[in-house]
Design a protein around this motif. Structure first.
Motif, short mmCIF file in Angstrom:
data_model
loop_
_atom_site.label_atom_id
_atom_site.label_comp_id
_atom_site.label_asym_id
_atom_site.label_seq_id
_atom_site.Cartn_x
_atom_site.Cartn_y
_atom_site.Cartn_z
N VAL A 38 0.98 -1.02 -0.08
CA VAL A 38 0.00 -0.08 -0.05
C VAL A 38 0.97 1.22 -0.11
CG1 VAL A 38 -1.48 1.25 1.22
CG2 VAL A 38 -1.93 -1.10 1.02
N LYS A 39 0.59 2.27 -0.87
CA LYS A 39 1.32 3.28 -1.05
C LYS A 39 0.78 4.61 -0.14
CE LYS A 39 3.49 2.17 -5.17
NZ LYS A 39 3.88 2.61 -6.73
N SER A 40 1.64 5.03 0.68
CA SER A 40 1.20 6.19 1.21
C SER A 40 2.17 7.27 1.70
CB SER A 40 0.77 5.65 2.86
OG SER A 40 0.19 6.68 3.89
N GLN A 41 1.48 8.52 1.80
CA GLN A 41 2.57 9.52 2.01
C GLN A 41 3.22 9.63 3.39
OE1 GLN A 41 3.47 11.78 -0.36
NE2 GLN A 41 4.48 13.38 0.88
N TYR A 42 2.60 9.08 4.05
CA TYR A 42 2.96 8.70 5.46
C TYR A 42 2.71 7.43 6.10
CZ TYR A 42 3.14 14.04 5.34
OH TYR A 42 3.25 15.21 4.70
N PRO A 43 3.37 7.29 7.07
CA PRO A 43 3.50 5.69 7.65
C PRO A 43 1.73 5.38 8.26
CG PRO A 43 5.23 6.74 8.54
CD PRO A 43 4.55 7.84 7.78
N LEU A 44 1.33 4.26 8.08
CA LEU A 44 0.17 3.72 8.27
C LEU A 44 0.26 2.59 9.63
CD1 LEU A 44 -1.63 3.26 4.86
CD2 LEU A 44 -1.77 5.03 6.59
N THR A 45 -0.59 2.80 10.60
CA THR A 45 -0.32 1.64 11.59
C THR A 45 -0.68 0.43 11.26
OG1 THR A 45 -2.70 2.04 12.49
CG2 THR A 45 -0.80 3.62 13.38
N PHE A 46 -0.52 -0.54 11.99
CA PHE A 46 -0.99 -1.98 11.67
C PHE A 46 -2.59 -2.16 11.79
CE2 PHE A 46 2.20 -5.30 13.16
CZ PHE A 46 3.19 -4.59 12.71
N GLU A 47 -3.24 -1.30 12.74
CA GLU A 47 -4.64 -1.24 12.70
C GLU A 47 -5.29 -0.77 11.34
OE1 GLU A 47 -2.75 -1.83 16.35
OE2 GLU A 47 -2.71 0.43 15.23
N ARG A 79 8.88 0.54 3.67
CA ARG A 79 9.78 0.90 2.79
C ARG A 79 9.77 2.44 2.14
NH1 ARG A 79 10.92 -3.47 -1.95
NH2 ARG A 79 12.19 -4.29 -0.11
N THR A 80 10.91 3.06 2.14
CA THR A 80 11.03 4.45 1.64
C THR A 80 12.53 4.23 0.65
OG1 THR A 80 10.59 6.63 1.84
CG2 THR A 80 11.66 5.55 3.59
N LYS A 81 12.70 5.41 0.11
CA LYS A 81 13.96 5.74 -0.32
C LYS A 81 14.62 7.00 0.37
CE LYS A 81 13.17 3.18 -4.19
NZ LYS A 81 13.89 1.87 -4.61
N LEU A 82 15.97 6.72 0.36
CA LEU A 82 16.68 7.92 1.02
C LEU A 82 16.80 9.28 0.50
CD1 LEU A 82 19.97 5.88 2.28
CD2 LEU A 82 17.65 6.55 3.68
N TRP A 131 5.78 6.31 1.46
CA TRP A 131 6.17 4.92 1.87
C TRP A 131 5.38 3.92 1.13
CZ3 TRP A 131 9.48 3.99 6.01
CH2 TRP A 131 9.88 5.15 6.77
N GLU A 132 6.12 2.56 1.21
CA GLU A 132 5.50 1.50 0.69
C GLU A 132 5.39 0.56 1.72
OE1 GLU A 132 7.49 -0.21 -2.68
OE2 GLU A 132 6.95 1.35 -4.27
N ILE A 133 4.15 0.10 2.09
CA ILE A 133 3.66 -0.66 3.47
C ILE A 133 3.22 -2.14 3.21
CG2 ILE A 133 2.76 -0.66 5.58
CD1 ILE A 133 2.50 2.43 5.11
N TYR A 134 3.92 -3.06 3.48
CA TYR A 134 3.84 -4.43 3.11
C TYR A 134 3.02 -5.09 4.34
CZ TYR A 134 6.59 -4.02 -0.96
OH TYR A 134 7.32 -3.57 -2.17
N THR A 135 1.97 -5.60 4.40
CA THR A 135 1.46 -6.58 5.38
C THR A 135 2.06 -7.81 5.03
OG1 THR A 135 -0.34 -6.92 3.92
CG2 THR A 135 -0.83 -5.49 5.68
N LEU A 136 2.47 -8.68 6.05
CA LEU A 136 3.34 -10.02 6.01
C LEU A 136 2.48 -11.05 6.64
CD1 LEU A 136 6.70 -8.45 6.78
CD2 LEU A 136 5.77 -8.63 4.61
N ASP A 137 2.04 -12.01 5.59
CA ASP A 137 1.42 -13.12 6.25
C ASP A 137 2.36 -14.36 6.52
OD1 ASP A 137 -0.50 -14.96 7.01
OD2 ASP A 137 -1.51 -15.21 5.07
N MET A 138 3.19 -14.09 7.39
CA MET A 138 4.25 -15.12 7.42
C MET A 138 3.63 -16.38 8.12
SD MET A 138 7.12 -12.91 9.41
CE MET A 138 7.99 -11.59 8.84
N ASP A 139 2.58 -16.48 8.94
CA ASP A 139 2.07 -17.42 9.64
C ASP A 139 1.23 -18.26 8.63
OD1 ASP A 139 2.20 -17.37 12.79
OD2 ASP A 139 2.13 -15.32 11.85
#
Length: 635
Positions: A397-406, A418-421, A508-516
């Protein structure tokens, strides 16, 4: 509106109960205020109970633990019902497998144990968010444990499911539930909202009927008893071996001048936090104080009688001066160990109980067999960045600012930001969490090279270096939501802006991770590793997955997994999340592996996520005994 909805369903159930012949007027459990005791079927009754949490014990072992409690002389057990364990996603309920509450109640009934039910909706219990589901936090301004409309509507919906499900198990309905607690230690919460407690009282009454014995439990102070008690709910108290019995019960008497004396949580042990000592409570103090309370005619529930394990991500946390997550083991120094083994403390307690009631004849069932399967060498699978297609096939999910888990609707485990320097960083440059907004740990890599870690309340600044346009990843770990006190609105993830000196990081690029989900489905053992094995002596820093197999030897006995020289991470056996390890901080050094998880005929798959640094030779050790008491301090 909230109470009305509950009332309609209660009327329907009452009709079904009467017409379905569930109600048996000959069975009653009540209070004799004149003689200061409980009455069971009209006769004086004293309960001697122990707490056990079905959510912390594999279903396979429920019967074993209950039989041991019965043989110790208990006539009741006390259980919590964690809301988030049964409704992890709003409107989706799970009462199957290890969540089969009805089966647990049935086993207790078959064993001859009455049940004191503590359905919350908040339970504390050192459980994630005190049992409240994290999806409640999708409404950012919700006031938990209060008369907040959004909160009460969710509570009402849940209680309509839960209380109607347990109603057939009420004692009057030929079941074994003799009493039901409303909320939990509410006097310890800052809100002190009597309207909230009155609303809960109405919901419980409407759904469980006028004759069900409802009670409250609160700590041993006037403030806690005052804010947590309510007319029409029998007020009980809790205290441990450090309290004066006379003073504590005098406090209960100020709120309940007549009726039975009740210590709803008599502490046989205590919980552990990472980086602190292993808690222990002297067994002789426990037995001496138990004898004194029973001699007074008091009703006692021992918390815990068996603690069990915070498998997966279910551990809670405290937050007083700083964030203090609870360890994976919930052994609690209880009379039955984490693995359900009888202890000397249990035998002393049984000897005390023998002085007051008949204890079942026969020997105490033995400890379950244990086996040390030895060392297993693991090999590297790959780092998080190389596995995003596996854990997050839907992409970011792309977002200007970080998003929470919720906000991302991933409530537990890990997410990747993830972001770029934005510019050249030739010298080490401060990466700053200015408002302590990393909840709870962020493992930082730049172009795949591990740079370090940000930690809530502890490490708010770290240095990074790199070139303009380099990819910076932050793998953020939810270490467990606060379960007690005023900070249970515990959002996870990156809660505010991160700064590179004075530059606000964005895009930011934000990845939810379904490891389980991936690991439960057989990954990584079901497919070829996504990176070649590393040389044995090549260190691996940062979040990296490892895999290995424990070959079958015809046994499926309990064992304990030790990760010598590993730093911190998560372990799965045959797709089941055992919980977190953190030997570098302690005190817990081993993870409990229940025997039923192991196969006697097929290779047993081991998957490890190491977050910081693996040993030069990545291997794990299966031992025949636990190690829960070695603290190396903060690292």
């Amino acid at each position: 509106m909230t109470v009305k909805i509950c009332f309609v369903l209660a009327v329907n159930f009452a009709y079904l109960a009467v017409n379905g012949n569930l109600v048996n007027g000959d069975r009653t459990f009540s209070i004799d205020y004149k003689n200061n005791c409980f009455l069971k079927d009209g006769k004086p009754f004293q309960y001697i109970s122990g707490s056990i949490h079905y959510s912390r014990i594999p279903r396979y072992y429920w019967k074993d633990r209950l039989v041991k409690m019965y043989m110790a002389g208990l006539n009741a057990v006390q259980i919590y019902v964690p809301w988030n364990f049964h409704e992890p996603v709003q409107g989706v309920y799970n009462f199957t497998g290890d969540r089969d509450l009805g089966h647990f109640l049935d086993l207790a009934n078959q064993t001859g144990l009455l049940v004191i039910l503590r359905p919350g909706p908040y339970i504390c219990a050192e459980w994630e968010m005190g049992g409240l589901p994290a999806w409640l936090l999708e409404k950012p301004n919700i006031l938990l444990r209060s008369s907040d409309t959004d909160y009460l509507q969710a509570v009402c919906n849940w209680l309509n499911i839960l209380l109607l499900k347990v109603s057939p198990w009420l004692y009057a309905n030929k079941g074994n539930i003799i009493s039901v607690q409303v909320e939990n230690e509410y006097g310890s919460y800052h809100a002190c909202d009597y309207n909230y407690m009155r609303t809960l009282q109405k919901i419980f009454r409407n759904l469980l009927g006028a004759d069900t014995l409802l009670f409250t439990t609160d700590g041993n102070t006037d403030k806690e008893m005052s804010c947590g008690s309510l007319q029409g709910l029998y007020a009980t108290i809790d205290f441990g071996t450090d309290a004066n019995i006379t003073t504590a019960f005098q406090r209960q008497r100020r709120f309940e001048p007549h009726g039975p004396l009740v210590n709803s949580e008599f502490y046989t042990g205590w919980l552990d936090h990472w980086g602190e000592g292993h808690a222990q409570v002297d067994q002789w103090k426990v037995s001496k104080m138990l004898r004194e309370m029973l001699a007074l005619g008091a009703n006692v529930n021992m918390y815990m009688f068996e603690g069990g394990t915070n498998f997966g991500y279910w551990n809670g946390a405290d937050h007083d001066t700083r964030f203090r997550p609870v360890v994976t083991s919930y052994d609690y120094d209880a009379p039955l160990t984490e693995a359900g083994d009888p202890t000397e403390k249990l035998l002393l307690i049984r000897d005390v109980i023998k002085e007051f009631r008949d204890v079942p004849a026969g020997p105490m069932p033995p400890a379950t067999p244990k086996f040390g399967y030895g060392f297993v060498t693991l090999r590297k699978v790959g780092n998080i960045a190389s596995l995003l297609n596996t854990f997050s096939p839907q992409g970011p999910v792309k977002s200007q600012y970080p998003l929470t888990f919720e906000e991302m609707k991933q409530y537990y485990g890990y997410m990747l930001y993830r972001t770029k320097l934005p510019r050249e960083l030739r010298e080490p440059t401060p990466l700053i969490s200015p408002l302590n907004g990393v909840h709870d740990r962020a493992y930082v890599t730049v172009n795949g090279v591990y740079q370090g870690m940000l930690e809530r309340d502890t490490t708010l600044v770290m240095n990074i270096s790199g070139k303009q346009g380099d990819t910076m990843d932050l793998l953020v770990e939810n270490m467990g939501r606060v379960n007690f006190g005023s900070q249970i609105n515990d959002h996870k993830g990156i809660l505010g802006d991160l700064l590179l000196v004075s530059d606000v990081l964005s895009n930011w690029e934000i990845y939810t991770l379904d490891m389980d989900g991936a690991i439960a489905g057989g990954w990584p053992h079901s497919e070829a590793p996504q990176s070649p094995p590393v040389r044995q002596k090549e260190p691996s820093a940062g979040p990296v997955f490892y895999m290995g197999t424990l070959q079958p030897n015809g046994l499926a006995w309990d064992t304990f997994l030790k990760l010598n020289d590993w730093s911190k991470g998560q372990v799965w056996i045959n797709g089941v999340n055992l919980g977190r390890y953190w030997p570098s901080r302690g005190p817990q050094q081993t993870l409990y592996v229940p025997g039923p998880l192991l196969s006697t005929t097929q290779p047993n798959n081991i998957t490890v996520l190491e977050l910081e640094r693996a040993p030069d030779t990545p291997r794990v050790l299966f031992m025949d005994r636990p190690q829960l008491n070695r603290t190396t301090g903060r690292s």
